[in-house]
Design an enzyme around this catalytic site. Structure first.
Site, mmCIF file in Angstrom:
data_model
loop_
_atom_site.group_PDB
_atom_site.id
_atom_site.type_symbol
_atom_site.label_atom_id
_atom_site.label_comp_id
_atom_site.label_asym_id
_atom_site.label_seq_id
_atom_site.Cartn_x
_atom_site.Cartn_y
_atom_site.Cartn_z
ATOM 1 N N GLU A 30 6.301 7.039 -3.012
ATOM 2 C CA GLU A 30 6.928 8.274 -3.241
ATOM 3 C C GLU A 30 7.715 8.755 -2.115
ATOM 4 O O GLU A 30 7.402 9.695 -1.510
ATOM 5 C CB GLU A 30 6.055 9.474 -3.868
ATOM 6 C CG GLU A 30 5.416 8.998 -5.250
ATOM 7 C CD GLU A 30 4.831 10.336 -5.872
ATOM 8 O OE1 GLU A 30 4.630 10.253 -6.964
ATOM 9 O OE2 GLU A 30 3.982 11.123 -5.137
ATOM 10 N N GLU A 62 4.864 5.809 -11.994
ATOM 11 C CA GLU A 62 3.743 6.845 -12.341
ATOM 12 C C GLU A 62 4.352 7.872 -13.312
ATOM 13 O O GLU A 62 5.271 8.275 -13.550
ATOM 14 C CB GLU A 62 3.556 7.533 -10.993
ATOM 15 C CG GLU A 62 2.846 7.049 -9.820
ATOM 16 C CD GLU A 62 2.369 7.830 -8.620
ATOM 17 O OE1 GLU A 62 2.190 9.201 -9.239
ATOM 18 O OE2 GLU A 62 2.040 7.580 -7.659
#
Length: 470
Positions: free
Chosen positions: A308, A410
Site C-alpha cells: 500500500e 486486498e
C-alpha cells in the site's frame, strides 16, 4: 490501510473500552438502522501544495452494521489541522448545505444522510488532518499528504516490457495462520478437520499471499520475541503453500512493523544509513529473501515491492514528497527480485481502490520515472475507497491508461461484487483478487473457532464463473 496485529486485538479492544466516554460506549450497541459513526471517504489523500489543488470528501453516517443511514440529519462539525482550508460543503444533491464555514472549521446538517466537503490545499508540504464529529457518534478522520512533486528523473533508461499473468487468480492473504495455530485454533470444513490451506484450495483458491517484515521479533516489531511473519515463518509457510499445489505472492513491507498509507517506518537495522546505502539494503535484503525461498524450491510467483505504497516506502527517505527517491527505492526492490528470479511477476500495490485521481497521480509519476513493473494492485475497502462503481471505473482506467494487468490485492466485504469487477476489466486486463485475512479478520469465512461458515461457499461459484484453475 492500517491494521493491528492479531495478537494485540483483545488488548486493544480492552484499552479502547476503558478509554471511551460513556456516550461512545452507548453508541457501540445502537441497533441496526440507528446512526453510530461518521464515515468519511476522501477521493484523494495526496494533493499538490500549490494553493489551488482540491480534494472532495464524502461524509455519511453509518449504523453498527456499517450500512449508510440515508435518513440521517445529524449536525456534523468539521475541523482541519495543517495547511488547507474548507472551501465548500454541499448536500447529496450538490446543493449548498447552508454551512457555517471558517478556513479550519465548519458545521452543517446532513441532508438525506450525506454531505460533500471540498478542501483546498495551501502551499506547504506536509500533512493535513481532517475530522468530522457528531454528538454520540464515532468520529471520522483522515490524513492528507500535501506534496510538491518536482521534475522526474528516470530510475533506468532501459525499455521494459511488462510480463503478464496467464492464469486467473483467486487468492487469500493468510499470514495470520501460524499465529492462530500457535493459539490452538484448528480449522475444519463441514465437520472435517483439515489444514486451512487445503480447505481454501478445495473452495477454488489457487494463490496464497504472505507478508514479510524485516525484524518483527524486535522490541518495536510486529511480533516481539516471537517473530511471526519473519523470514523463517515465511519459509515454512511457503513450503506448505507449494506442497498444496498453490502459487505464492510475497508481500514485502520493508519495515519491522505494519507498512500502509499511515506508516511506512524504516527497519531499525537501516536507520541512519545514507541514501546510497539504503538503496543497497533494500536490494540486498530483497535478493536474500528471494534466494532463501528459491533454495528450498518455493520461489514466489509474484512479489509486491512494498505494501500500500501510495504514500511511499521506507520513510522518510521514500515518502511521497520525495518521488525520485521513492521510485529509486522501489526499483532497488525490483532489482533484488530480478537478480534471483527474472520470471517472477512484480506488483505495485496502492491502497486506492476507487480513488482514480490519486491513482493517476501515483502511477503517472512512476511512469515518468520509468519504473519497471508488471501488475497494478489496488486495496478496496468501501469505507475508505469509494463505491463499487468507483472501483470498477478506476480499474478500467488503470488498465487502459498504463497498458497493464490490474487486480484487487486486498478486500473483505462485497465478495461477489468485488470479484465480478476484478475479473471483468475491459480488454481482459483484470486478473483476480486476494481477500485479506479471511481466517480471522473482518468479514471472515471461518468462525473464531476455526469452522468454515457459509461465506466460504461463495468462492467455488466465483472460481467456476471466471475459470480459475488450480
Amino acid at each position: 490501510m492500517q491494521k493491528s496485529p492479531f495478537s494485540f486485538v483483545i488488548i486493544g479492544c480492552l484499552l479502547l473500552i476503558a478509554s471511551t466516554s460513556f456516550a461512545q460506549r452507548r453508541q457501540a450497541v445502537k441497533p441496526a438502522g440507528q446512526p453510530a459513526e461518521v464515515q468519511i471517504t476522501p477521493y484523494k489523500t495526496t494533493v499538490i501544495a500549490n494553493g489551488a489543488d482540491d480534494v472532495m470528501i464524502k461524509v455519511v453516517v453509518i449504523d453498527s452494521k456499517g450500512d449508510e443511514v440515508k435518513t440521517a440529519r445529524n449536525l456534523i462539525r468539521f475541523s482541519v489541522q495543517g495547511d488547507a482550508r474548507i472551501a465548500t460543503i454541499t448536500t447529496s444533491g450538490k446543493a449548498d448545505a447552508a454551512a457555517t464555514i471558517t478556513d479550519t472549521s465548519a458545521r452543517a446538517n446532513m441532508k438525506n444522510g450525506e454531505l460533500w466537503v471540498k478542501l483546498i490545499a495551501g502551499r506547504t508540504r506536509g500533512h493535513v488532518k481532517f475530522e468530522a464529529k457528531s454528538d454520540s457518534l464515532w468520529t471520522g478522520s483522515t490524513e492528507i499528504h500535501t506534496v510538491q512533486p518536482g521534475s522526474p528523473h528516470k530510475v533506468t533508461n532501459d525499455k521494459y516490457v511488462a510480463k503478464t499473468v496467464t492464469d486467473k487468480i483467486l487468492g487469500a492473504d493468510i499470514s495470520f495462520l501460524p499465529e492462530l495455530e500457535a493459539k490452538g485454533v484448528k480449522f475444519s470444513d463441514k465437520g472435517v478437520e483439515k489444514d486451512a490451506i487445503q480447505i481454501l484450495k478445495e473452495h477454488g483458491f489457487n494463490y496464497i499471499r504472505l507478508r514479510i517484515f524485516n525484524d518483527p521479533a524486535g522490541p518495536k516489531g510486529y511480533s516481539p520475541t516471537k517473530g511471526f511473519c519473519d523470514l523463517e515463518h515465511t519459509r515454512q509457510m511457503a513450503k506448505r503453500v507449494k506442497a498444496a499445489g498453490m502459487k505464492l505472492l510475497l508481500d514485502f513491507h520493508y519495515s519491522d512493523y505494519w507498512a500502509d498509507p499511515q506508516q511506512q517506518n524504516k527497519p531499525a537495522a537501516w536507520v541512519g544509513q545514507d541514501f546510497i546505502t539504503l538503496k543497497k539494503s533494500v536490494q540486498n535484503y530483497t535478493a536474500m529473501v528471494m534466494q532463501q525461498l528459491k533454495d528450498q524450491n518455493t520461489t514466489p510467483d509474484m512479489v509486491q515491492v512494498g505494501n500500500e505504497i501510495n504514500h511511499g516506502v521506507v520513510w522518510p527517505d521514500g515518502q511521497i514528497n520525495n518521488l525520485d527517491s521513492l521510485a529509486q527505492l522501489i526499483y532497488s526492490g525490483v532489482k533484488g527480485v530480478k537478480a534471483v528470479s527474472p520470471k517472477t511477476i512484480i506488483m505495485v500495490h496502492i491502497a486506492l481502490g476507487g480513488q482514480n485521481l490519486e491513482s493517476r497521480f501515483f502511477m503517472d509519476n512512476m511512469a515518468a520515472r520509468n519504473l519497471p513493473f508488471d501488475v497494478i494492485g489496488l486495496s478496496y475497502y468501501p469505507k475508505w475507497h469509494g463505491t463499487p462503481d468507483d472501483l470498477k471505473a478506476n480499474m478500467a482506467d488503470m488498465a487502459q491508461r498504463y497498458h497493464k494487468q490490474v487486480m484487487v490485492a486486498e478486500y473483505t466485504q462485497l465478495k461477489r461484487e468485488v470479484n465480478d469487477i476484478a475479473f471483468t476489466v475491459p480488454g481482459g486486463k483484470g486478473i483476480g483478487s486476494f481477500i485479506w485475512e479471511p481466517l480471522s479478520t473482518w468479514e471472515q469465512i471461518f468462525d473464531r473457532d476455526g469452522k468454515s461458515n457459509a461465506l466460504i461457499d461463495v468462492y467455488p461459484q466465483i472460481a467456476r464463473k471466471y475459470g480459475v484453475k488450480q
